[in-house]
Design a protein around this motif. Structure first.
Motif, PDB file in Angstrom:
ATOM      1  N   UNK A  65      -2.730  -8.757  12.439  1.00 21.51           N
ATOM      2  CA  UNK A  65      -2.090  -7.993  11.224  1.00 21.51           C
ATOM      3  C   UNK A  65      -2.892  -6.616  11.075  1.00 21.51           C
ATOM      4  N   UNK A  66      -4.316  -6.691  11.056  1.00 19.22           N
ATOM      5  CA  UNK A  66      -5.292  -5.769  11.143  1.00 19.22           C
ATOM      6  C   UNK A  66      -5.257  -4.899  12.601  1.00 19.22           C
ATOM      7  N   UNK A  67      -5.123  -5.446  13.366  1.00 18.26           N
ATOM      8  CA  UNK A  67      -5.321  -4.667  14.787  1.00 18.26           C
ATOM      9  C   UNK A  67      -4.034  -3.889  14.724  1.00 18.26           C
ATOM     10  N   UNK A  68      -2.913  -4.439  14.324  1.00 13.14           N
ATOM     11  CA  UNK A  68      -1.729  -3.760  14.523  1.00 13.14           C
ATOM     12  C   UNK A  68      -1.824  -2.507  13.226  1.00 13.14           C
ATOM     13  N   UNK A  69      -2.653  -2.421  12.252  1.00 17.42           N
ATOM     14  CA  UNK A  69      -2.562  -1.303  11.332  1.00 17.42           C
ATOM     15  C   UNK A  69      -3.572  -0.453  12.109  1.00 17.42           C
ATOM     16  N   UNK A  70      -4.647  -0.750  12.768  1.00 20.38           N
ATOM     17  CA  UNK A  70      -5.523  -0.015  13.660  1.00 20.38           C
ATOM     18  C   UNK A  70      -4.680   0.822  14.609  1.00 20.38           C
ATOM     19  N   UNK A  71      -3.793   0.240  15.437  1.00 24.59           N
ATOM     20  CA  UNK A  71      -2.907   0.723  16.481  1.00 24.59           C
ATOM     21  C   UNK A  71      -1.960   1.762  15.912  1.00 24.59           C
ATOM     22  N   UNK A  72      -1.551   1.510  14.854  1.00 28.16           N
ATOM     23  CA  UNK A  72      -0.384   2.381  14.037  1.00 28.16           C
ATOM     24  C   UNK A  72      -1.400   3.797  13.686  1.00 28.16           C
ATOM     25  N   UNK A  73      -2.558   3.375  12.963  1.00 25.68           N
ATOM     26  CA  UNK A  73      -3.375   4.695  12.656  1.00 25.68           C
ATOM     27  C   UNK A  73      -3.989   5.598  13.838  1.00 25.68           C
ATOM     28  N   UNK A  74      -4.069   4.721  14.952  1.00 28.71           N
ATOM     29  CA  UNK A  74      -5.010   5.412  15.964  1.00 28.71           C
ATOM     30  C   UNK A  74      -4.373   6.688  16.385  1.00 28.71           C
ATOM     31  N   UNK A  75      -3.291   6.966  16.132  1.00 32.29           N
ATOM     32  CA  UNK A  75      -2.672   8.227  16.722  1.00 32.29           C
ATOM     33  C   UNK A  75      -2.591   9.235  15.769  1.00 32.29           C
ATOM     34  N   UNK A  76      -2.776   8.935  14.336  1.00 30.72           N
ATOM     35  CA  UNK A  76      -2.350   9.593  13.343  1.00 30.72           C
ATOM     36  C   UNK A  76      -3.549  10.961  13.120  1.00 30.72           C
ATOM     37  N   UNK A  77      -4.797  10.636  13.078  1.00 34.03           N
ATOM     38  CA  UNK A  77      -5.679  11.707  12.911  1.00 34.03           C
ATOM     39  C   UNK A  77      -5.584  12.934  13.710  1.00 34.03           C
ATOM     40  N   UNK A  78      -5.196  12.913  14.820  1.00 33.23           N
ATOM     41  CA  UNK A  78      -5.380  13.830  15.840  1.00 33.23           C
ATOM     42  C   UNK A  78      -4.243  14.926  15.754  1.00 33.23           C
ATOM     43  N   UNK A  79      -3.076  14.692  14.851  1.00 31.87           N
ATOM     44  CA  UNK A  79      -2.303  15.686  14.460  1.00 31.87           C
ATOM     45  C   UNK A  79      -2.677  16.628  13.719  1.00 31.87           C
ATOM     46  N   UNK A  80      -3.856  16.344  13.060  1.00 38.10           N
ATOM     47  CA  UNK A  80      -4.502  17.182  11.901  1.00 38.10           C
ATOM     48  C   UNK A  80      -5.958  18.006  12.429  1.00 38.10           C
ATOM     49  N   UNK A  81      -5.885  18.113  13.622  1.00 37.79           N
ATOM     50  CA  UNK A  81      -7.034  19.065  14.026  1.00 37.79           C
ATOM     51  C   UNK A  81      -6.399  20.383  14.637  1.00 37.79           C
ATOM     52  N   UNK A  82      -5.434  20.793  13.894  1.00 34.97           N
ATOM     53  CA  UNK A  82      -5.047  22.097  14.395  1.00 34.97           C
ATOM     54  C   UNK A  82      -6.030  23.330  14.219  1.00 34.97           C
ATOM     55  N   UNK A  83      -5.490  24.469  14.776  1.00 32.73           N
ATOM     56  CA  UNK A  83      -6.342  25.754  14.831  1.00 32.73           C
ATOM     57  C   UNK A  83      -6.514  26.167  13.364  1.00 32.73           C
ATOM     58  N   UNK A  84      -7.666  26.642  12.888  1.00 24.87           N
ATOM     59  CA  UNK A  84      -7.804  26.826  11.723  1.00 24.87           C
ATOM     60  C   UNK A  84      -8.282  25.738  10.787  1.00 24.87           C
ATOM     61  N   UNK A  85      -8.180  24.630  11.290  1.00 26.93           N
ATOM     62  CA  UNK A  85      -8.642  23.505  10.220  1.00 26.93           C
ATOM     63  C   UNK A  85     -10.141  23.232  10.540  1.00 26.93           C
ATOM     64  N   UNK A  86     -10.899  24.122  10.893  1.00 33.76           N
ATOM     65  CA  UNK A  86     -12.242  23.758  10.795  1.00 33.76           C
ATOM     66  C   UNK A  86     -13.102  23.763   9.677  1.00 33.76           C
ATOM     67  N   UNK A  87     -12.262  24.723   8.796  1.00 39.42           N
ATOM     68  CA  UNK A  87     -12.895  25.136   7.482  1.00 39.42           C
ATOM     69  C   UNK A  87     -11.747  24.821   6.381  1.00 39.42           C
ATOM     70  N   UNK A  88     -12.333  24.604   5.066  1.00 35.93           N
ATOM     71  CA  UNK A  88     -11.168  24.572   4.052  1.00 35.93           C
ATOM     72  C   UNK A  88     -11.485  23.408   3.161  1.00 35.93           C
ATOM     73  N   UNK A  89     -12.546  22.577   3.607  1.00 36.18           N
ATOM     74  CA  UNK A  89     -13.115  21.254   2.811  1.00 36.18           C
ATOM     75  C   UNK A  89     -14.274  20.731   3.649  1.00 36.18           C
TER      76      UNK A  89
END
Ligand code: ASC
Length: 155
Positions: A65-89
């Motif tokens: 169950x936990x490995x499945x959660x990791x697998x689902x999440x593993x592709x999510x963070x990288x949609x959020x490194x777009x241009x201009x997201x180096x600053x802001x928080x």
């Protein structure tokens, strides 16, 4: 139930293929999103790793169950490194993420590939394979952090 799952999967797939700018209104939103998804992924990976390391008794269902959660999440963070997201928080993303995008993408793909092996090993209930895969996943996390994560936060 199945139809709901299919619809949800289709919606997630559509979302994942949208440009980051369409998903996040402000850089801060993207930064929070990637930090949150990495935090949750690390938490669930830690639960499997604890079993692989013998710190917690092995329970095949919990591992799967936990490995499945990791697998689902593993592709999510990288949609959020777009241009201009180096600053802001406050964040620890190094400028190399945007300067060496192919290398960063490779590191992300490597991690997702190792996580897929972990998910397969856990689904099969094979503790030896889980141990090997946990080591490989941890190595892929570390390799990317070494190259692309700064020691200190900046805004
Ligand atoms: C983890 C976690 C990471 C990696 C890394 C491996 O459990 O949260 O970021 O493993 O520490 O070196």
């Amino acid at each position: 139930m199945n139809r709901l799952l299919v619809a949800t999967a289709a919606a997630l797939a559509a979302l994942a293929s949208l440009p980051a700018a369409a998903q996040f209104q402000k850089p801060e939103d993207a930064i929070k999103y990637r930090q949150s998804s990495l935090t949750v992924m690390a938490n669930h990976f830690g639960r499997v790793a604890a079993m692989a390391q013998g710190k917690v008794p092995f329970d095949a269902k919990v591992a799967a169950d936990n490995a499945h959660v990791v697998a689902t999440l593993s592709r999510l963070p990288f949609t959020a490194f777009g241009e201009g997201t180096d600053k802001g928080a406050p964040n620890r993303a190094k400028p190399e993420i945007w300067k060496e995008q192919a290398k960063f993408k490779d590191a992300a793909e490597k991690m997702a590939g190792e996580v897929a092996k972990l998910e397969a090993a856990a689904k099969a209930g094979n503790l030896d394979a889980i141990k090997a895969a946990v080591g490989a996943v941890g190595g892929s996390c570390k390799a990317c952090h070494d190259d692309f994560r700064a020691e200190k936060y900046s805004n």
